[in-house]
Write a protein that holds these residues in place. Structure first.
Motif, short mmCIF file in Angstrom:
data_model
loop_
_atom_site.label_atom_id
_atom_site.label_comp_id
_atom_site.label_asym_id
_atom_site.label_seq_id
_atom_site.Cartn_x
_atom_site.Cartn_y
_atom_site.Cartn_z
N UNK A 17 0.85 -1.18 0.00
CA UNK A 17 0.00 0.00 0.00
C UNK A 17 0.88 1.23 0.00
N UNK A 18 0.56 2.18 -0.87
CA UNK A 18 1.29 3.44 -0.90
C UNK A 18 0.64 4.38 0.11
N UNK A 19 1.44 4.93 1.03
CA UNK A 19 0.88 5.77 2.09
C UNK A 19 1.27 7.23 1.94
N UNK A 20 1.86 7.61 0.83
CA UNK A 20 2.17 9.02 0.61
C UNK A 20 1.55 9.45 -0.71
N UNK A 21 1.66 10.68 -1.01
CA UNK A 21 1.01 11.22 -2.19
C UNK A 21 1.97 11.52 -3.34
#
Length: 124
Positions: A116-120
Motif C-alpha cells: 500500500x502506498x501511504x504518501x502522495x
C-alpha cells in the motif's frame, strides 16, 4: 541542624547543561546532533529492552522491570531526549510491536499481504 533544600550549595550549570534542560522540557528545538544523540539513546534502550523481553515501559510493572534491567540505557534515553519524545517513543514501541504481532497472526491465518502506498508522491 538541617539545611533546607533551597540552601544546599549547587554548582552553577554549564551552558551545555542549560541547553540540555531546555531541549528536555521542549523550550527549544533540538539540533540535528541532539536528535541523533536522542535516537542513539533510544535505540540502545530498545535493544536492552528487547534483550530482556520487556515491551511496555509505560505501565508500573514494565517501568520497574526496565529500571532493573536497563538503568543506564533508560537514564541516557531520558537525559538525551525531550520528555515528550520519550513518551511518544515508548507509546510507538508498544503499538509497533502489537502491529507486527497482529500482522504475523493474520498471515498465519492465511491473510495476503498487500503493498500500500501511504504518501502522495506519484510513482514513476
Amino acid at each position: 541542624m538541617g539545611l533546607l533544600p533551597g540552601f544546599l550549595s549547587t554548582a552553577p550549570k554549564s551552558e551545555a547543561e542549560k541547553r540540555a534542560d531546555e531541549v528536555r522540557t521542549g523550550a527549544v528545538a533540538p539540533t540535528r546532533a541532539e536528535r541523533a544523540r536522542c535516537w542513539a539513546a533510544r535505540d540502545a534502550f530498545y535493544a536492552c529492552l528487547d534483550a530482556h523481553g520487556i515491551v511496555d515501559t509505560l505501565n508500573s510493572e514494565g517501568r520497574a522491570a526496565a529500571a532493573r534491567a536497563c538503568p543506564a540505557e533508560g537514564a541516557a534515553f531520558e537525559r538525551d531526549c525531550a520528555a515528550q519524545w520519550v513518551t511518544y517513543f515508548k507509546k510507538w514501541r508498544v503499538q509497533d510491536i502489537q502491529k507486527k504481532a497482529r500482522l504475523k497472526e493474520l498471515e498465519a491465518q492465511g491473510a495476503t499481504r498487500m503493498d500500500v502506498q501511504t504518501d502522495f508522491t506519484p510513482r514513476r
